[in-house]
Each structure stands twice: as structure tokens, then as C-alpha cells.
Design an enzyme around this catalytic site. Sequence first.
Site, PDB file in Angstrom:
ATOM      1  N   ALA A 247       5.660   3.243  31.861  1.00 33.17           N
ATOM      2  CA  ALA A 247       4.612   4.163  32.308  1.00 33.17           C
ATOM      3  C   ALA A 247       5.123   5.566  32.669  1.00 33.17           C
ATOM      4  O   ALA A 247       4.362   6.358  33.223  1.00 33.17           O
ATOM      5  CB  ALA A 247       3.792   3.594  33.463  1.00 33.17           C
ATOM      6  N   ALA A 248       6.379   5.891  32.355  1.00 33.93           N
ATOM      7  CA  ALA A 248       6.854   7.258  32.647  1.00 33.93           C
ATOM      8  C   ALA A 248       6.018   8.277  31.866  1.00 33.93           C
ATOM      9  O   ALA A 248       5.590   9.309  32.414  1.00 33.93           O
ATOM     10  CB  ALA A 248       8.328   7.399  32.282  1.00 33.93           C
ATOM     11  N   GLY A 249       5.782   7.984  30.584  1.00 34.55           N
ATOM     12  CA  GLY A 249       4.974   8.896  29.779  1.00 34.55           C
ATOM     13  C   GLY A 249       3.549   9.007  30.304  1.00 34.55           C
ATOM     14  O   GLY A 249       2.968  10.097  30.346  1.00 34.55           O
ATOM     15  N   ASP A 250       2.974   7.875  30.719  1.00 32.88           N
ATOM     16  CA  ASP A 250       1.609   7.896  31.284  1.00 32.88           C
ATOM     17  C   ASP A 250       1.585   8.721  32.568  1.00 32.88           C
ATOM     18  O   ASP A 250       0.653   9.489  32.819  1.00 32.88           O
ATOM     19  CB  ASP A 250       1.136   6.466  31.587  1.00 32.88           C
ATOM     20  CG  ASP A 250       0.935   5.654  30.316  1.00 32.88           C
ATOM     21  OD1 ASP A 250       0.745   6.251  29.243  1.00 32.88           O
ATOM     22  OD2 ASP A 250       0.961   4.410  30.410  1.00 32.88           O
TER      23      ASP A 250
HETATM   24  P1  ADP Z   1       7.412   7.756  27.079  1.00 33.78           P
HETATM   25  O1  ADP Z   1       7.474   6.667  28.110  1.00 33.78           O
HETATM   26  O2  ADP Z   1       6.018   8.051  26.624  1.00 33.78           O
HETATM   27  O3  ADP Z   1       8.399   7.635  25.947  1.00 33.78           O
HETATM   28  P2  ADP Z   1       9.268   9.612  28.314  1.00 33.78           P
HETATM   29  O4  ADP Z   1      10.258   8.500  28.384  1.00 33.78           O
HETATM   30  O5  ADP Z   1       9.584  10.801  27.499  1.00 33.78           O
HETATM   31  O6  ADP Z   1       7.818   9.079  27.896  1.00 33.78           O
HETATM   32  O7  ADP Z   1       9.015  10.060  29.835  1.00 33.78           O
HETATM   33  C1  ADP Z   1       8.034  10.989  30.213  1.00 33.78           C
HETATM   34  C2  ADP Z   1       8.620  11.971  31.207  1.00 33.78           C
HETATM   35  O8  ADP Z   1       9.069  11.273  32.367  1.00 33.78           O
HETATM   36  C3  ADP Z   1       9.806  12.756  30.673  1.00 33.78           C
HETATM   37  O9  ADP Z   1       9.356  13.949  30.061  1.00 33.78           O
HETATM   38  C4  ADP Z   1      10.606  13.048  31.944  1.00 33.78           C
HETATM   39  O10 ADP Z   1      10.150  14.238  32.556  1.00 33.78           O
HETATM   40  C5  ADP Z   1      10.287  11.847  32.842  1.00 33.78           C
HETATM   41  N1  ADP Z   1      11.370  10.836  32.739  1.00 33.78           N
HETATM   42  C6  ADP Z   1      11.415   9.765  31.912  1.00 33.78           C
HETATM   43  N2  ADP Z   1      12.585   9.075  32.053  1.00 33.78           N
HETATM   44  C7  ADP Z   1      13.295   9.743  32.993  1.00 33.78           C
HETATM   45  C8  ADP Z   1      14.575   9.561  33.616  1.00 33.78           C
HETATM   46  N3  ADP Z   1      15.378   8.537  33.255  1.00 33.78           N
HETATM   47  N4  ADP Z   1      14.969  10.461  34.557  1.00 33.78           N
HETATM   48  C9  ADP Z   1      14.183  11.502  34.910  1.00 33.78           C
HETATM   49  N5  ADP Z   1      12.965  11.734  34.373  1.00 33.78           N
HETATM   50  C10 ADP Z   1      12.507  10.870  33.430  1.00 33.78           C
END
Ligand code: ADP
Length: 302
Positions: A247-250
Site C-alpha cells: 500500500a505504499a503506492g496507494d
Molecule cells: P507501488 O507500491 O505502487 O509500487 P512505490 O513502491 O513506488 O509504489 O511507493 C510509492 C511511494 O512511497 C514512493 O514514491 C516513495 O515516496 C514511498 N516509498 C516506497 N517505498 C519506500 C521506502 N522503502 N522508503 C521510503 N519511501 C518509500
Amino acid sequence: MVGSLNADLVAYAERLPGDGETVHGHAFARAAGGKGLNQAVAAARGGASTLMLGCVGEDDLGAFLLDQAGTAGVDTSAVATVPGASGVALISVDDTAANRIIVVAGANAALTPDRVEAAFAALASPPAVVLCQLETPLDGVAAALHLGRRSGAITVLNPAPAITLPAEVLAEVDWLIPNEFEASLVLGEPVSVATSEAALDVARRLREHGPRAVVITLGARGAIAVGPDSAEYTLEAFRVDPVDTTAAGDAFCGGFVAALARGLPVPMALRRGCATGALATTRPGAVPSIPTEAEVDTLLTP
Ligand code: ADP
């Protein structure tokens, strides 16, 4: 917010079973999820008044999802309860954190253009932002983006799970927010985002396909963006200790649109999106991992 609501049913076992095998698990958890609901919760916790447009089933999981969404501050008055089962994600996780997931759309398949049009017609006031993803039928998403633009909203599409998108859908998008994989499917060819400059070049090319602005999220490397005025941005990720990137992207999408809806300038909205995504990686799960506005403020305060 237009999109999916799923109940995440998660079984934890030392190892995942093979074909025809049964293994004993050591824990089970039920949590609210689905890209639509995750992003709605991130927008609500990010300080935006958030109305969810979606469908749950007539089962106990539907009641659970409505309750969880409401508790997280999402207005569920436009979530329809339809015959049949709610959307579910059956997730198996082993002790190395490897997982297998089956998503069954269930009630999410009922978010048709008719239903979207009726919900827009019933709105008391036009939305500032309309945010969609692709876990509900594409024609319903297209209707939401079209009606959103016509009502003067900023339209945002997170093209996940990734599919090849018709040009007429891309033409209705103000902000497209893919990750690397989704960007390559939208462009119809493999792309490299190995450097910020390469990622910016992908964003510039994506804008030629219709979206007025593009953010590409780059996981632990942060994000890049090209705004509606062609201004370019490179965002470093915040330094955190990730335990689960679900859910980081969400979280990014919800945090970013909440800031846009509140009228914050693009660079600040991008920073809030990155901070929301970073914090979501520091806690397990989807909805439970999404930070509040105050937690984002703390991360942003030097
Ligand atoms: P998705 O889950 O859709 O692939 P991402 O992995 O690119 O999306 O994560 C979305 C955002 O969350 C990134 O642009 C970043 O800002 C933040 N993020 C994700 N993973 C990390 C991490 N390991 N450390 C710091 N920020 C993170």
C-alpha cells in the site's frame, strides 16, 4: 474517490503449501483493503473530506468494510451494497515474507458507468479531485474521469493493476501516477527509470499520450514528476525503516490528492505524497499502515 473495497484475509504459515498440500498456519488476520479504499483512507487521514464511490456485497465482509472505512473517516454514503459477495484478497504469507495472493473482484465488478453517473448526479457539490484506480471495471472508471473533468475537478488515475489504456481514457486524466511497471504498460514498451533523468523522460513521453501531468513513483528512490505546466520535480524518498511496503503506492496517491484538494502547491503535494508512502512502509498491512496528517507533518518537520 472511485474504486475497489476488498477484505484482505491473510494466513501466515512457516511455508506456503504445494499443489494439493495442506499446511498449518500460525496466524490469521482480516483487514480492510482494496486499492480504492486504501487510497480513500490515505486521502481522509491526509485531511481531505473524502467520499468513496464503490460497491460491497451483501455479506458480513461488506458490513466490515463499511465499518472500517467509516472509522477511518471516509464518507461511505455512496458505497452501494449489492447482491453477492464482497471483493476479497486471499493472501498467504510465509516466514520469509514471500506471498501468494488471489483477488476476487466480487461486488467491485458492479461499479458500472450507470452507477457512477447516478452517484455523480446525487453529489451535493462538485468534487475538487476525482481519484481512480483499475480494480473496478474500466468503463466505470472512464465515466468517473469524464464526469470529474466536466464538473471542474482535477482528475487523477493510478493505473494499477496495470493494463494497456485506451487513448480516450488517458485524455480525461490530469495526473497519471504509475510506478515503473505500470508506466511501461501504458506506453506499450519496456521503460527504464534507472536514473531520475530517465524517469523524467518516461514521464515526458507519457504526457504525449494524454495526461496533463505525470508522477512516477520509484519505491525507495522516491518519485519524479512533470507538472501540468511542464515543470519537472525530483523527490528524494524519506529515510525510514520499512517493514512492509504493501500500500505504499496507494498511500502516496491518497496523500498527494488530499494535498491537491486542499489547494496546496504541487511541490508540497508531492512531498506529502512521498512522506505518506514512506510512513506506510513502516507498519504492516494496507489500511492499518496508512499515516495520519499529523504523522506526515512530523516527518516533514526538519
Ligand atoms: P507501488 O507500491 O505502487 O509500487 P512505490 O513502491 O513506488 O509504489 O511507493 C510509492 C511511494 O512511497 C514512493 O514514491 C516513495 O515516496 C514511498 N516509498 C516506497 N517505498 C519506500 C521506502 N522503502 N522508503 C521510503 N519511501 C518509500
